[in-house]
Every structure is written in C-alpha cells, then in structure tokens.
Scaffold this motif. Structure first.
Motif, PDB file in Angstrom:
ATOM      1  N   HIS A   1       0.843  -1.208   0.000  1.00 34.75           N
ATOM      2  CA  HIS A   1       0.000   0.000   0.000  1.00 34.75           C
ATOM      3  C   HIS A   1       0.874   1.252   0.000  1.00 34.75           C
ATOM      4  O   HIS A   1       0.623   2.198  -0.760  1.00 34.75           O
ATOM      5  N   ARG A   2       1.910   1.230   0.827  1.00 39.69           N
ATOM      6  CA  ARG A   2       2.804   2.386   0.907  1.00 39.69           C
ATOM      7  C   ARG A   2       3.486   2.629  -0.430  1.00 39.69           C
ATOM      8  O   ARG A   2       3.602   3.773  -0.885  1.00 39.69           O
ATOM      9  N   GLN A   3       3.934   1.546  -1.103  1.00 34.81           N
ATOM     10  CA  GLN A   3       4.610   1.702  -2.387  1.00 34.81           C
ATOM     11  C   GLN A   3       3.662   2.270  -3.434  1.00 34.81           C
ATOM     12  O   GLN A   3       4.035   3.131  -4.242  1.00 34.81           O
ATOM     13  N   PHE A   4       2.407   1.814  -3.421  1.00 34.68           N
ATOM     14  CA  PHE A   4       1.406   2.335  -4.364  1.00 34.68           C
ATOM     15  C   PHE A   4       1.181   3.821  -4.140  1.00 34.68           C
ATOM     16  O   PHE A   4       1.106   4.608  -5.098  1.00 34.68           O
ATOM     17  N   VAL A   5       1.083   4.203  -2.877  1.00 33.81           N
ATOM     18  CA  VAL A   5       0.859   5.619  -2.566  1.00 33.81           C
ATOM     19  C   VAL A   5       2.043   6.463  -3.013  1.00 33.81           C
ATOM     20  O   VAL A   5       1.883   7.517  -3.644  1.00 33.81           O
ATOM     21  N   LEU A   6       3.269   5.995  -2.715  1.00 32.36           N
ATOM     22  CA  LEU A   6       4.459   6.767  -3.054  1.00 32.36           C
ATOM     23  C   LEU A   6       4.682   6.865  -4.558  1.00 32.36           C
ATOM     24  O   LEU A   6       5.135   7.900  -5.061  1.00 32.36           O
ATOM     25  N   THR A   7       4.382   5.784  -5.284  1.00 30.32           N
ATOM     26  CA  THR A   7       4.677   5.758  -6.715  1.00 30.32           C
ATOM     27  C   THR A   7       3.581   6.402  -7.554  1.00 30.32           C
ATOM     28  O   THR A   7       3.875   7.088  -8.532  1.00 30.32           O
ATOM     29  N   TRP A   8       2.315   6.192  -7.173  1.00 30.57           N
ATOM     30  CA  TRP A   8       1.218   6.651  -8.021  1.00 30.57           C
ATOM     31  C   TRP A   8       0.386   7.765  -7.379  1.00 30.57           C
ATOM     32  O   TRP A   8       0.138   8.788  -8.012  1.00 30.57           O
ATOM     33  N   VAL A   9      -0.068   7.540  -6.153  1.00 31.93           N
ATOM     34  CA  VAL A   9      -1.030   8.482  -5.567  1.00 31.93           C
ATOM     35  C   VAL A   9      -0.389   9.821  -5.267  1.00 31.93           C
ATOM     36  O   VAL A   9      -0.932  10.882  -5.633  1.00 31.93           O
ATOM     37  N   GLN A  10       0.761   9.811  -4.582  1.00 29.21           N
ATOM     38  CA  GLN A  10       1.383  11.075  -4.180  1.00 29.21           C
ATOM     39  C   GLN A  10       1.736  11.967  -5.372  1.00 29.21           C
ATOM     40  O   GLN A  10       1.336  13.142  -5.413  1.00 29.21           O
ATOM     41  N   PRO A  11       2.485  11.456  -6.385  1.00 31.15           N
ATOM     42  CA  PRO A  11       2.774  12.328  -7.531  1.00 31.15           C
ATOM     43  C   PRO A  11       1.532  12.669  -8.344  1.00 31.15           C
ATOM     44  O   PRO A  11       1.419  13.778  -8.882  1.00 31.15           O
TER      45      PRO A  11
ATOM     46  N   GLN B   1      -6.930  13.312  -0.676  1.00 28.61           N
ATOM     47  CA  GLN B   1      -6.029  13.563   0.448  1.00 28.61           C
ATOM     48  C   GLN B   1      -6.502  12.839   1.705  1.00 28.61           C
ATOM     49  O   GLN B   1      -5.702  12.267   2.446  1.00 28.61           O
ATOM     50  N   ASN B   2      -7.801  12.852   1.928  1.00 27.28           N
ATOM     51  CA  ASN B   2      -8.339  12.195   3.114  1.00 27.28           C
ATOM     52  C   ASN B   2      -8.214  10.675   3.024  1.00 27.28           C
ATOM     53  O   ASN B   2      -7.833  10.014   3.998  1.00 27.28           O
ATOM     54  N   LYS B   3      -8.489  10.103   1.855  1.00 28.63           N
ATOM     55  CA  LYS B   3      -8.498   8.642   1.699  1.00 28.63           C
ATOM     56  C   LYS B   3      -7.102   8.058   1.663  1.00 28.63           C
ATOM     57  O   LYS B   3      -6.811   7.039   2.299  1.00 28.63           O
ATOM     58  N   TRP B   4      -6.211   8.684   0.901  1.00 24.01           N
ATOM     59  CA  TRP B   4      -4.906   8.076   0.634  1.00 24.01           C
ATOM     60  C   TRP B   4      -3.775   8.674   1.454  1.00 24.01           C
ATOM     61  O   TRP B   4      -2.765   8.018   1.684  1.00 24.01           O
ATOM     62  N   MET B   5      -3.903   9.935   1.862  1.00 22.92           N
ATOM     63  CA  MET B   5      -2.824  10.598   2.576  1.00 22.92           C
ATOM     64  C   MET B   5      -3.142  10.805   4.057  1.00 22.92           C
ATOM     65  O   MET B   5      -2.367  11.434   4.772  1.00 22.92           O
ATOM     66  N   ASP B   6      -4.307  10.283   4.476  1.00 23.89           N
ATOM     67  CA  ASP B   6      -4.711  10.357   5.888  1.00 23.89           C
ATOM     68  C   ASP B   6      -4.809  11.782   6.403  1.00 23.89           C
ATOM     69  O   ASP B   6      -4.616  12.038   7.604  1.00 23.89           O
ATOM     70  N   THR B   7      -5.122  12.721   5.524  1.00 27.34           N
ATOM     71  CA  THR B   7      -5.333  14.101   5.952  1.00 27.34           C
ATOM     72  C   THR B   7      -6.792  14.262   6.383  1.00 27.34           C
ATOM     73  O   THR B   7      -7.686  13.847   5.639  1.00 27.34           O
ATOM     74  N   PRO B   8      -7.068  14.806   7.554  1.00 27.74           N
ATOM     75  CA  PRO B   8      -8.458  15.023   7.959  1.00 27.74           C
ATOM     76  C   PRO B   8      -9.227  15.762   6.870  1.00 27.74           C
ATOM     77  O   PRO B   8      -8.730  16.756   6.309  1.00 27.74           O
TER      78      PRO B   8
END
Length: 324
Positions: A171-181, A292-299
C-alpha cells in the motif's frame, strides 16, 4: 520478420529437441523466480521465500529432464530455446516486470505455471517412449500442482504478521509511486491554471481563445510537472519507485486537472461556459480533498479548507486580473 520465418514448428521437433527445450525452459523459469525473489526480498521477505522455493522446484524439474536426456541421448544437449520455436509461449523480460507490484508479480507467476503445464501436456503427446511420456506427464501435473505448493510455502513463510506487513508495504509503495505524484499533479493542474484561464475568460469573453489558453497551460504544466517529478528522484534511496511511473502519474494528472475547467469553454456561450467551469472547479477541489483524506490520511475538513482556500485565492486573482 526473418527471425520469425526461421523459427521451428513445435510439431517438427524431435523428442531430443523437446527435452532440450524443456530443460532450457526450466532454467529460465528458475532464473525468473530467483529474480522475483531478489526484487521482493527487501520489502516482502515472506513472498521472496516463496519464490525461492518455487525456483528450487524448477531446479528439480530440470535435473530430472537432464537425467532422462543423458539416459536416452547422451550428455550433449542441443541448444534450443523458447524463441527458436514458433508459437511457443514467451516470458516477459525481467526488466519489464521488475517494477511491478507484488500482486501483479504473483499473477505473472501463476500464468507461467499454466503455460508450462500446457507445454508438458502437448509434449507428452509427441513422444512414444514410455519413460519420457511418464516424466512429461508428471511434470505437467507438478506444474498444475504448483498452486498447492505455493499455498504450502505461503503457510510456511507468510504468517499473519508477515502478510500484514507486506500488505502495508505494498500500500505504501502504491501511494508513493502513483497516488502522491498524481495528487500533486492534480492539485497543480487544477489550481495553477485557474488564474490564466479565468483571467483570459474575463479579459476577452471569447470562449475559443480561453479554451486555447487553457489547453496550452494544461499541457505545458503537465509536461513540466512530469519531467520535474521524473528527474527529481530516481527512487533508489527514497523508495518511491520508478521515476518514469511517477512522472507519468504527475504529468497526466496535471494535464487532467487543467483541462477540467478549460474544456467547458468549447461551449460557444460565454456565461454558460463560465458557469460550467465554476462547477467543474468546485468538483475538482472537493475531489482533491477526498483523495487527500483517503490516501494521505489528511483530515477531510482540513484538506478541504486548504484546497478550497488556495483555489479560491488563485481563482479570485485570475478574475480580478482579467476584469481589470
């Protein structure tokens, strides 16, 4: 094309050549499984151990084939590989799959076993020698049973804690590679293009000109963001994954973010187009807050406040500049 025409047909292979082909295929498969294991060992040690075990299985198959070849045809094994046989199942080069996610790698391994089973069943039909036919049939059954072997290896190496850790890493790799950018690109495309698009709209009240400016701004920002993301970090130390994947995610989402409120200006009527663009901007900004709320845990409300406030300021700047 010349290479394809020079391939041998499977039906034309001798029994010795079929054995030689099986030997080289088992060597390749064992090498691929070991490559998967090395690729996964750092983040997914349990799954890496499974692929180590499957590579040992392929080594055992190869040795049985070599022993049979020595008994029937001697020590000299003809050099024949998959690419020499027309219609023979191909394996993807390891460099094409080394950056795949863990689930995709597991799926590739399952496909490898199915292909190998079909080959051994077809090869068994081509031989009249009883020991050879028996071995090929046994290997077909072994390939079909590798799912059972993999499950046994999973029970041995993948404890609940290990599986949970691997799922978190995946999950972390998916977020770092696809979701974040991708999220960074969507935010940049949605927010940064507001000012030039709406400034042009209110300055000219020409929908076609506004669309062209929005298209240029969106595509230009997408290209810039994509190359910036790909060049900023090769992923080796940060663990953020392939720079090209991140670059594509960032560049494409930047372009999409800008085009969202540029496309309404294909509508000829200015106020209809502008009101539609307002609605699209509202949807874009709330979509960013949701991601941001779903994938980055931002309120959620904090993300919404930040995104909507920033978007509103840029939008206001564009309208004021264009109206002036």
């Amino acid at each position: 094309m010349r290479f394809s025409l020079n391939r041998r047909r499977f039906s034309d292979l001798s029994e010795q050549e079929i054995l030689a082909l099986a030997i080289s295929a088992e060597e390749d498969d064992a090498r691929i499984y070991r490559s998967y294991a090395e690729r996964l060992r750092g983040d997914f040690p349990g799954t890496a151990a499974i692929f180590d075990g499957m590579a040992k299985e392929e080594d055992g198959h190869r040795q049985r084939l070599v022993d049979l070849h020595q008994d029937r045809f001697g020590d000299v094994i003809p050099l024949i590989r998959r690419e020499h046989v027309a219609g023979y199942y191909a394996r993807k080069p390891i460099w094409l799959v080394e950056n795949l996610g863990i689930e995709r790698i597991r799926a590739e391994a399952e496909a490898m076993e199915r292909d190998a089973e079909r080959f051994y069943l077809a090869a068994a039909k081509r031989t009249s020698d009883a020991p050879t036919r028996k071995l090929l049939g046994d290997l077909a059954a072994a390939e079909a049973g590798h799912q059972t072997t993999a499950e046994a290896l999973e029970r041995e190496h993948l404890t609940d804690d290990t599986r949970s850790s691997e799922e978190e890493n995946s999950h972390r790799q998916f977020v770092l590679t696809w979701v974040q950018p991708g999220l960074a690109g969507l935010m940049d495309g949605s927010v940064s293009t507001l000012a030039p698009i709406f400034a042009t709209a209110f300055a000219t009240q020409d929908t076609w000109t506004t669309f062209l400016v929005g298209l240029a701004a969106s595509v230009g920002a997408g290209i810039s963001m994509g190359f910036t993301e790909a060049a900023s970090d090769d992923g080796q130390l940060s663990g953020r994954g392939s720079p090209w994947k991140r670059g594509f995610a960032s560049g494409i989402m930047t372009t999409v973010g800008g085009l969202g409120h540029a496309l309404p200006y294909l509508i000829p009527d200015f106020w209809t187009a502008t009101i539609t663009a307002f609605v699209v901007v509202f949807i874009e900004l709330w979509a960013i807050a949701w991601i941001q709320n779903k994938w980055m845990d931002t309120p959620f409300f904090r993300a919404a406040f930040q995104v909507v406030l920033g978007g509103a300021l840029v939008f206001a700047a564009g309208v004021l500049i264009g109206s002036g």
